[in-house]
Design a protein around this motif. Structure first.
Motif, PDB file in Angstrom:
ATOM      1  N   ALA A 145     -24.943   7.513 -42.233  1.00  0.00           N
ATOM      2  CA  ALA A 145     -25.495   6.771 -43.359  1.00  0.00           C
ATOM      3  C   ALA A 145     -24.860   5.394 -43.480  1.00  0.00           C
ATOM      4  CB  ALA A 145     -25.299   7.560 -44.643  1.00  0.00           C
ATOM      5  N   ARG A 146     -23.732   5.215 -42.824  1.00  0.00           N
ATOM      6  CA  ARG A 146     -23.049   3.928 -42.935  1.00  0.00           C
ATOM      7  C   ARG A 146     -23.504   2.938 -41.858  1.00  0.00           C
ATOM      8  NH1 ARG A 146     -17.077   4.019 -43.050  1.00  0.00           N
ATOM      9  NH2 ARG A 146     -17.212   5.399 -41.275  1.00  0.00           N
ATOM     10  N   LEU A 147     -24.430   3.371 -41.005  1.00  0.00           N
ATOM     11  CA  LEU A 147     -24.913   2.480 -39.941  1.00  0.00           C
ATOM     12  C   LEU A 147     -25.870   1.450 -40.534  1.00  0.00           C
ATOM     13  CD1 LEU A 147     -24.984   2.064 -36.794  1.00  0.00           C
ATOM     14  CD2 LEU A 147     -27.029   3.488 -36.814  1.00  0.00           C
ATOM     15  N   VAL A 148     -25.524   0.153 -40.458  1.00  0.00           N
ATOM     16  CA  VAL A 148     -26.414  -0.857 -41.051  1.00  0.00           C
ATOM     17  C   VAL A 148     -27.573  -1.209 -40.119  1.00  0.00           C
ATOM     18  CG1 VAL A 148     -24.651  -1.863 -42.543  1.00  0.00           C
ATOM     19  CG2 VAL A 148     -25.053  -2.862 -40.299  1.00  0.00           C
ATOM     20  N   GLY A 149     -27.399  -0.971 -38.835  1.00  0.00           N
ATOM     21  CA  GLY A 149     -28.506  -1.260 -37.939  1.00  0.00           C
ATOM     22  C   GLY A 149     -28.056  -1.498 -36.513  1.00  0.00           C
ATOM     23  N   VAL A 150     -29.028  -1.834 -35.699  1.00  0.00           N
ATOM     24  CA  VAL A 150     -28.813  -2.007 -34.264  1.00  0.00           C
ATOM     25  C   VAL A 150     -29.198  -3.429 -33.889  1.00  0.00           C
ATOM     26  CG1 VAL A 150     -29.562  -1.225 -31.972  1.00  0.00           C
ATOM     27  CG2 VAL A 150     -29.377   0.420 -33.857  1.00  0.00           C
ATOM     28  N   GLY A 151     -28.386  -4.064 -33.061  1.00  0.00           N
ATOM     29  CA  GLY A 151     -28.742  -5.370 -32.513  1.00  0.00           C
ATOM     30  C   GLY A 151     -29.043  -5.207 -31.025  1.00  0.00           C
ATOM     31  N   LEU A 152     -30.140  -5.801 -30.581  1.00  0.00           N
ATOM     32  CA  LEU A 152     -30.500  -5.751 -29.161  1.00  0.00           C
ATOM     33  C   LEU A 152     -30.571  -7.178 -28.629  1.00  0.00           C
ATOM     34  CD1 LEU A 152     -31.528  -4.146 -26.641  1.00  0.00           C
ATOM     35  CD2 LEU A 152     -33.843  -4.432 -27.559  1.00  0.00           C
ATOM     36  N   ALA A 153     -29.743  -7.473 -27.641  1.00  0.00           N
ATOM     37  CA  ALA A 153     -29.707  -8.809 -27.057  1.00  0.00           C
ATOM     38  C   ALA A 153     -30.347  -8.767 -25.676  1.00  0.00           C
ATOM     39  CB  ALA A 153     -28.258  -9.286 -26.945  1.00  0.00           C
ATOM     40  N   LEU A 154     -31.283  -9.679 -25.436  1.00  0.00           N
ATOM     41  CA  LEU A 154     -31.966  -9.683 -24.136  1.00  0.00           C
ATOM     42  C   LEU A 154     -32.014 -11.075 -23.531  1.00  0.00           C
ATOM     43  CD1 LEU A 154     -34.961 -10.689 -25.263  1.00  0.00           C
ATOM     44  CD2 LEU A 154     -35.217  -8.260 -25.680  1.00  0.00           C
ATOM     45  N   PRO A 155     -32.035 -11.117 -22.200  1.00  0.00           N
ATOM     46  CA  PRO A 155     -32.008 -12.427 -21.530  1.00  0.00           C
ATOM     47  C   PRO A 155     -33.392 -13.073 -21.472  1.00  0.00           C
ATOM     48  CG  PRO A 155     -31.904 -10.685 -19.883  1.00  0.00           C
ATOM     49  CD  PRO A 155     -31.973 -10.001 -21.229  1.00  0.00           C
ATOM     50  N   GLY A 156     -34.002 -13.278 -22.645  1.00  0.00           N
ATOM     51  CA  GLY A 156     -35.324 -13.895 -22.706  1.00  0.00           C
ATOM     52  C   GLY A 156     -35.529 -14.535 -24.066  1.00  0.00           C
ATOM     53  N   SER A 157     -36.732 -15.069 -24.312  1.00  0.00           N
ATOM     54  CA  SER A 157     -37.004 -15.724 -25.596  1.00  0.00           C
ATOM     55  C   SER A 157     -37.733 -14.754 -26.521  1.00  0.00           C
ATOM     56  CB  SER A 157     -37.816 -17.002 -25.382  1.00  0.00           C
ATOM     57  OG  SER A 157     -38.939 -16.737 -24.571  1.00  0.00           O
ATOM     58  N   TYR A 158     -37.393 -14.843 -27.815  1.00  0.00           N
ATOM     59  CA  TYR A 158     -37.922 -13.889 -28.787  1.00  0.00           C
ATOM     60  C   TYR A 158     -38.481 -14.645 -29.979  1.00  0.00           C
ATOM     61  CZ  TYR A 158     -38.241  -9.592 -31.509  1.00  0.00           C
ATOM     62  OH  TYR A 158     -38.705  -8.516 -32.233  1.00  0.00           O
ATOM     63  N   ASP A 159     -39.705 -14.284 -30.384  1.00  0.00           N
ATOM     64  CA  ASP A 159     -40.369 -14.897 -31.530  1.00  0.00           C
ATOM     65  C   ASP A 159     -40.110 -14.001 -32.748  1.00  0.00           C
ATOM     66  OD1 ASP A 159     -42.149 -15.541 -33.552  1.00  0.00           O
ATOM     67  OD2 ASP A 159     -43.799 -16.019 -32.194  1.00  0.00           O
ATOM     68  N   HIS A 160     -39.245 -14.451 -33.658  1.00  0.00           N
ATOM     69  CA  HIS A 160     -38.859 -13.619 -34.806  1.00  0.00           C
ATOM     70  C   HIS A 160     -40.008 -13.410 -35.776  1.00  0.00           C
ATOM     71  CE1 HIS A 160     -34.468 -13.126 -34.266  1.00  0.00           C
ATOM     72  NE2 HIS A 160     -34.734 -14.041 -33.350  1.00  0.00           N
ATOM     73  N   GLY A 161     -40.879 -14.404 -35.868  1.00  0.00           N
ATOM     74  CA  GLY A 161     -42.009 -14.294 -36.792  1.00  0.00           C
ATOM     75  C   GLY A 161     -42.911 -13.124 -36.427  1.00  0.00           C
ATOM     76  N   ARG A 162     -43.259 -13.005 -35.165  1.00  0.00           N
ATOM     77  CA  ARG A 162     -44.190 -11.956 -34.734  1.00  0.00           C
ATOM     78  C   ARG A 162     -43.482 -10.739 -34.173  1.00  0.00           C
ATOM     79  NH1 ARG A 162     -48.283 -13.172 -30.677  1.00  0.00           N
ATOM     80  NH2 ARG A 162     -46.668 -14.381 -29.622  1.00  0.00           N
ATOM     81  N   GLY A 163     -42.178 -10.875 -33.904  1.00  0.00           N
ATOM     82  CA  GLY A 163     -41.454  -9.749 -33.302  1.00  0.00           C
ATOM     83  C   GLY A 163     -41.840  -9.527 -31.849  1.00  0.00           C
ATOM     84  N   HIS A 164     -42.219 -10.604 -31.174  1.00  0.00           N
ATOM     85  CA  HIS A 164     -42.605 -10.484 -29.764  1.00  0.00           C
ATOM     86  C   HIS A 164     -41.539 -11.097 -28.853  1.00  0.00           C
ATOM     87  CE1 HIS A 164     -47.222  -9.829 -29.973  1.00  0.00           C
ATOM     88  NE2 HIS A 164     -46.614  -9.247 -30.990  1.00  0.00           N
ATOM     89  N   CYS A 165     -41.287 -10.436 -27.722  1.00  0.00           N
ATOM     90  CA  CYS A 165     -40.518 -11.078 -26.660  1.00  0.00           C
ATOM     91  C   CYS A 165     -41.510 -11.965 -25.915  1.00  0.00           C
ATOM     92  CB  CYS A 165     -39.895 -10.050 -25.713  1.00  0.00           C
ATOM     93  SG  CYS A 165     -39.099 -10.832 -24.289  1.00  0.00           S
ATOM     94  N   LEU A 166     -41.322 -13.284 -26.013  1.00  0.00           N
ATOM     95  CA  LEU A 166     -42.301 -14.205 -25.431  1.00  0.00           C
ATOM     96  C   LEU A 166     -42.216 -14.221 -23.919  1.00  0.00           C
ATOM     97  CD1 LEU A 166     -42.028 -17.172 -27.929  1.00  0.00           C
ATOM     98  CD2 LEU A 166     -43.698 -15.313 -27.874  1.00  0.00           C
ATOM     99  N   ARG A 167     -40.979 -14.247 -23.414  1.00  0.00           N
ATOM    100  CA  ARG A 167     -40.834 -14.252 -21.961  1.00  0.00           C
ATOM    101  C   ARG A 167     -39.464 -13.742 -21.562  1.00  0.00           C
ATOM    102  NH1 ARG A 167     -42.378 -18.617 -17.411  1.00  0.00           N
ATOM    103  NH2 ARG A 167     -41.688 -20.197 -18.885  1.00  0.00           N
ATOM    104  N   LEU A 168     -39.470 -12.801 -20.637  1.00  0.00           N
ATOM    105  CA  LEU A 168     -38.233 -12.363 -20.018  1.00  0.00           C
ATOM    106  C   LEU A 168     -38.538 -12.328 -18.521  1.00  0.00           C
ATOM    107  CD1 LEU A 168     -36.073  -9.268 -21.153  1.00  0.00           C
ATOM    108  CD2 LEU A 168     -35.849 -10.534 -19.020  1.00  0.00           C
ATOM    109  N   ALA A 169     -38.309 -13.482 -17.896  1.00  0.00           N
ATOM    110  CA  ALA A 169     -38.779 -13.692 -16.520  1.00  0.00           C
ATOM    111  C   ALA A 169     -38.177 -12.688 -15.543  1.00  0.00           C
ATOM    112  CB  ALA A 169     -38.450 -15.123 -16.079  1.00  0.00           C
ATOM    113  N   ARG A 170     -36.894 -12.337 -15.759  1.00  0.00           N
ATOM    114  CA  ARG A 170     -36.198 -11.455 -14.817  1.00  0.00           C
ATOM    115  C   ARG A 170     -36.911 -10.114 -14.678  1.00  0.00           C
ATOM    116  NH1 ARG A 170     -30.400 -11.983 -16.524  1.00  0.00           N
ATOM    117  NH2 ARG A 170     -31.112 -14.126 -16.311  1.00  0.00           N
ATOM    118  N   PHE A 171     -37.536  -9.636 -15.780  1.00  0.00           N
ATOM    119  CA  PHE A 171     -38.221  -8.336 -15.768  1.00  0.00           C
ATOM    120  C   PHE A 171     -39.740  -8.485 -15.761  1.00  0.00           C
ATOM    121  CE2 PHE A 171     -34.467  -6.705 -18.588  1.00  0.00           C
ATOM    122  CZ  PHE A 171     -33.590  -6.906 -17.537  1.00  0.00           C
ATOM    123  N   GLY A 172     -40.231  -9.705 -15.681  1.00  0.00           N
ATOM    124  CA  GLY A 172     -41.681  -9.925 -15.671  1.00  0.00           C
ATOM    125  C   GLY A 172     -42.349  -9.664 -17.021  1.00  0.00           C
TER     126      GLY A 172
END
Ligand SMILES: [Zn+2]
Length: 389
Positions: A145-172
């Protein structure tokens, strides 16, 4: 009802103010908090009573002698953030798997795991993110219950407004609705961001960047990236693409990059690209002052310095914090990079410093979750529905 809403907003803002003053200062008395915040002593006492009741701050020993004999004043009691009161999970997505930490609110790791993934399709990654959360949380079932949340860091660009990963070239990946997919698979809030942005944020909150309003984080890792943070906020740009210095073209006829174009900066100066140009163990050769290894590092540092100079001219940061696996190239690399960048800059000549540990990527990801604790939205995170079932 409007008044109640305003009162709640004011209360949340005062909490945020107190928590951030304590995060930066370490420990302060209520009188010092009142002085620094401009709030009345009564308002500070009110907010502190709430935070103490929730276990989010702790009181230390009264400072001896501070009241002084005969002054009649009470000895001030220092208050500090109880970072252990809440937990975060940070995950850095790499080609081989998820580097994960279970950490406290200061991103200090309590547990580290590396969770391999069979492939890098978005569905696979999301399923394995959920598995890592389940693997880390039952370890501390009572702490769920004390877990505030999870952070996920990825080597690509992320659009916070739409919640989309715009491009992560390494994984296509292109325009992947990652936010929606994670919300469906993981029962706690997940915050996603570019990995260098997450590293910069962790530096601002808890690292060498804590005392600087403007910082430029540069990561020389599997790729090459930068993140500019001003007044505590990451500059993301219009498309989430700010800081992608690794894909600036150096030579249009150069080697093919993972993005499909030729001669990008990272095909020359990412950590693997530099390492691949040396026949043998580069770190060992550098330690032995091998002239060939030193010449390679000098050349790479000069190239990266040239790449950074225009970035410094535009952003003029207080400090450049260098991270990523390339930190292993050592002081010669740092000094060479700094000298090359400064030589090409007019006024913007910030110190270039290293601040990097092996788990800095995943701790950066944990900072994405911790940030929300210190933010305005923190209030809603403590609602019971956030508890992990
Ligand atoms: Zn590229």
């Amino acid at each position: 009802m409007r008044i109640k809403g305003d009162q709640q907003t004011a209360r949340a803002m005062n909490r945020r103010l107190m928590l951030n003053l304590l995060r930066r200062a370490g420990a302060l008395s209520r009188a010092e908090l009142a002085q620094r915040s401009g709030l009345s002593p009564a308002a500070v006492t009110f907010v502190m009573a709430d935070l103490l009741a929730e276990g989010l701050v702790t009181e230390g020993e009264a400072v001896r002698g501070a009241g002084g004999p005969g002054t009649g004043g009470r000895r001030p009691i220092p208050v500090s953030v109880n970072y252990a009161a809440r937990l975060t999970i940070g995950m850095k997505l790499t080609a081989g798997g998820l580097e994960a930490v279970l950490a406290d609110l200061s991103t200090a790791p309590l547990q580290r795991i590396f969770h391999p993934i069979p492939d890098t399709r978005p569905e696979t990654v999301v399923a394995h993110v959920a598995r890592v959360v389940r693997a880390l949380v039952p370890e501390a079932a009572t702490r769920a219950a004390r877990l505030v949340g999870v952070g996920l860091a990825l080597p690509g660009s992320y659009d916070h407004g739409r919640g989309h990963c715009l491009r992560l070239a390494r994984f296509g990946w292109q325009d992947v609705p990652l936010g929606q997919m994670l919300a469906a698979a993981v029962d706690v809030p997940v915050w996603v961001d570019n990995d260098v942005n997450a590293f910069a944020l962790a530096q601002h909150l808890f690292g060498a960047g804590q005392s600087h309003g403007n910082l430029l984080a540069v990561a020389v890792g599997a790729g090459l990236g930068a993140a500019f943070l001003t007044e505590g906020a990451v500059h993301r740009g219009a498309r989430g693409g700010a800081g992608e210095i690794g894909h600036i073209t150096i030579d249009p006829m150069g080697p093919l990059c993972e993005c499909g174009r030729r001669g990008c900066a990272q095909v020359y100066w990412s950590e693997p690209a530099i390492t691949a140009r040396f026949p043998g163990d580069l770190t060992a050769a550098l330690a032995a002052c091998d002239p060939g290894a030193e010449a390679l590092i000098d050349e790479a540092a000069a190239g990266l310095g040239r790449l950074l100079a225009p970035v410094l001219a535009v952003t003029d940061p207080d400090v450049v914090i260098l991270g990523g696996e390339g930190v292993r190239f050592g002081e010669r690399f740092r000094a060479g990079l700094q000298a090359a960048a400064h030589a090409l800059c007019y006024d913007a000549r910030p110190p270039v410093i290293f601040d990097w540990q092996a788990d800095s990527w995943s701790r950066g990801a944990a900072a994405l979750a911790a940030q929300h604790f210190f933010d305005f939205e923190a209030e809603r995170l403590f609602a019971p529905r956030q508890a992990l079932n």
